[in-house]
Design an enzyme around this catalytic site. Structure first.
Site, PDB file in Angstrom:
ATOM      1  N   ASP A 157       0.820  -1.213   0.000  1.00 45.50           N
ATOM      2  CA  ASP A 157       0.000   0.000   0.000  1.00 45.50           C
ATOM      3  C   ASP A 157       0.855   1.265   0.000  1.00 45.50           C
ATOM      4  OD1 ASP A 157      -2.465  -1.140  -0.151  1.00 45.50           O
ATOM      5  OD2 ASP A 157      -3.094  -0.694   1.891  1.00 45.50           O
ATOM      6  N   ASP A 310      -7.173  -7.191  13.867  1.00 49.18           N
ATOM      7  CA  ASP A 310      -6.746  -8.527  14.288  1.00 49.18           C
ATOM      8  C   ASP A 310      -7.560  -9.016  15.484  1.00 49.18           C
ATOM      9  OD1 ASP A 310      -5.687  -6.585  15.950  1.00 49.18           O
ATOM     10  OD2 ASP A 310      -3.604  -7.061  15.518  1.00 49.18           O
TER      11      ASP A 310
END
Length: 570
Positions: A157, A310
């Site tokens: 990214d 997460d």
């Protein structure tokens, strides 16, 4: 003449003052204000502080109970040798298939063993990781696993075009060596890391994979990582996640990294071990773990609603009935943030995100029908409320506000067990994670109290969903940057060089133009001054005996406030 004129003016003023209908008596006004302040103090301030004392003591006892429980579980695990491979089935991949083949046909046995290896996807999300991008790519491409049974996926990214070019060339280099590596980019950074991971699962080649190993850009797994972790997933269909331990390559770089090592060693050696052993649940650490793709899909996939994607995935997976296992014997090398600025951003994300996630999921957890009542209580109370809310709030409220304020209020008495005994036991329970740093315990506690100011602000931001609740700042990694030698002409310019090509790429000047007042952290300085003033008041008037703690704690706030912690970035 001037003196007589002045005397006439004074006499006129006195005459007019005497003719006022209401004479202002300043002493009486001061007395009234003092009485009002005393009444407000007795009616509002003292009861409020007493309530904070009671709440703080209650939360401290909760934290103590949780630490003692974790210690007892880990002691039992070690005493009875309840290692993961004794609680779950574990066999080397391919061993059973090779043994089942004819001993006379060695070639067919090897083919059968290779075919037994499941297809594994290795994901490496990146964002402008100039200093460390080679570490994770090189380590992932060196994993011991059949080359036709693994796909390395680099999710870049990066917005820095130079870095993007470097990462792509690194992938092409390994591709030329026969490694099945994919370099993937997308048109935007929507969802940040969660968005990149989600997008990475949409590629056609991922459909052939059963498991995903995830590594951040600074993580370097050993070559046998998959051989030691994937068997838990292959032989135990109820397991969704295998989490391994982080090991830090720069723990001795400075005091800041030593303090982080102490905190994270306790987290991995004790908290993760206890959660895995008793509840088969713990928070996924976002890297150095292996997921079953079916479990990710069952939980609803990656979501970018918080900055802890997460933990979000882990909670949703456990609510679907999946189990997790922590394998502490497998260690993955990584880098700790060594600048205080990077550490503050990381701690904001780690404190704000869980609080925000708890707010979003507290009702869903209680209403869940797929997990046991005790697992829901553990998730709601132990994991979230005590671990992510109470621990982040009571540290500042109690040690940095209630105790200093109690010095100014003689009516407030804090029991000795709440000031000395309970905090000491909590500290000792956490300090056992890193015995080699035991001599730093007092400094570590003082630093953790300073950081509690930042963490409580982040936790409140997460609960209220205000301000920087969804702010995502990638933790800065320095790699070998601190070892870069200055230019011969004495300038601070640093050339970005590909060490393998040994020819400069696009030179990039990094100039430190930070204004001196931008380096300071004024909230820490303010709190430090207030605590030190409370210490002086205790010495001179209150005589409660808190002044030693107040002086050193206030000094710790000032040291951090003036940015004398961590290393200076190059």
């Amino acid at each position: 003449m001037s003196s007589s004129g002045g005397g006439g003016v004074a006499e006129e003023v006195a005459r007019l003052w005497g003719e006022l209908p209401v004479r202002v008596v300043w002493a009486a006004v001061a007395a009234q204000w003092a009485a009002a302040a005393a009444a407000a103090r007795a009616a509002v301030v003292v009861p409020a502080v007493r309530a904070l004392v009671a709440v703080s003591l209650a939360m401290t006892v909760m934290i103590l109970a949780e630490k003692l429980f974790v210690a007892a579980v880990c002691l039992a695990v070690r005493a009875f040798r309840l290692r993961p491979d004794r609680r779950y089935k574990w066999l080397p991949i391919g061993a059973a298939a090779a043994a089942a083949s004819s001993e006379d046909d060695e070639e067919s046995g090897l083919v059968a063993a290779a075919a037994a290896f499941p297809m594994v996807l290795v994901q490496i999300p990146m964002f402008n990781e100039r200093e460390v991008y080679k570490l994770s790519i090189g380590a992932a491409c060196s994993l011991d696993w059949p080359s036709d049974r693994v796909v390395i996926q680099v999710l870049d990214d990066s917005t820095d075009l130079v870095v993007k070019d470097l990462v792509e060339k690194e992938c092409q280099k390994w591709q030329g060596k026969g490694v099945n590596i994919k370099y993937e980019v997308r048109g935007n950074r929507k969802g940040y890391k969660a968005g990149a991971l989600k997008e990475g699962l949409k590629h056609d080649y991922v459909k052939e994979c059963e498991y995903i190993a995830m590594f951040d850009a600074d993580f370097q797994p050993e070559s046998d990582f998959l051989l030691r972790t994937v068997p838990f997933l292959v032989h135990n269909s109820e397991i969704a996640l295998v989490q391994t331990r982080w090991k830090f390559v720069n723990a001795n770089e400075c005091l800041l990294t030593r303090f982080q090592e102490m905190s994270l060693d306790y987290h991995f050696k004790y908290e993760q071990e206890a959660g895995s052993s008793v509840y088969s649940f713990f928070g996924f650490n976002g890297t150095a773990g292996v997921w079953r793709i079916a479990a990710i899909d069952d939980a609803g996939g990656w979501k970018d609603r918080t900055t802890v994607e997460d933990m979000d995935l882990a909670v949703r997976a456990t609510l679907q009935g999946w189990k997790f296992v922590y394998v502490g014997d497998v260690k993955v090398k990584s880098e700790l943030p060594s600048t205080f600025k990077a550490y503050r951003f990381q701690q904001h994300r780690w404190s704000c995100g869980p609080a925000n996630l708890f707010k979003k999921m507290m009702v869903e957890i209680l209403e869940n029908k797929k997990v046991s009542f005790w697992n829901k209580i553990h998730l709601w109370y132990d994991f979230f409320f005590v671990g992510k809310i109470a621990a982040h709030t009571v540290t500042f409220i109690y040690y940095c506000f209630v105790i200093p304020v109690s010095v100014w209020l003689p009516e407030i008495e804090i029991p000795l067990w709440g000031v000395v005994y309970v905090p000491t036991v909590i500290t000792l329970c956490k300090a056992v994670g890193t015995p080699s740093s035991f001599h730093l315990v007092i400094l570590w506690v003082l630093f953790e109290n300073v950081m509690s100011l930042h963490r409580i602000k982040a936790a409140v931001t997460g609960i209220l969903e205000a301000g920087r609740v969804n702010e995502w700042v990638v933790t800065e990694k320095l790699g070998d940057a601190n070892k870069t030698k200055p230019d011969t002409n004495g300038s601070d310019a640093v050339k970005v060089i590909d060490v393998e090509l040994t020819t400069p790429l696009i030179p990039k000047l990094k100039k430190r133009r930070t204004r001196f007042w931008d380096k300071y952290h004024y909230s820490e300085i303010f709190v430090g001054i207030c605590i030190i003033l409370s210490g002086f008041y205790d010495v001179l008037y209150a005589k409660k005996g808190y002044y030693i703690f107040l002086f050193i704690q206030g000094l710790a706030f000032l040291i951090v406030g003036f940015d004398y912690i961590g290393v200076c970035p190059p």
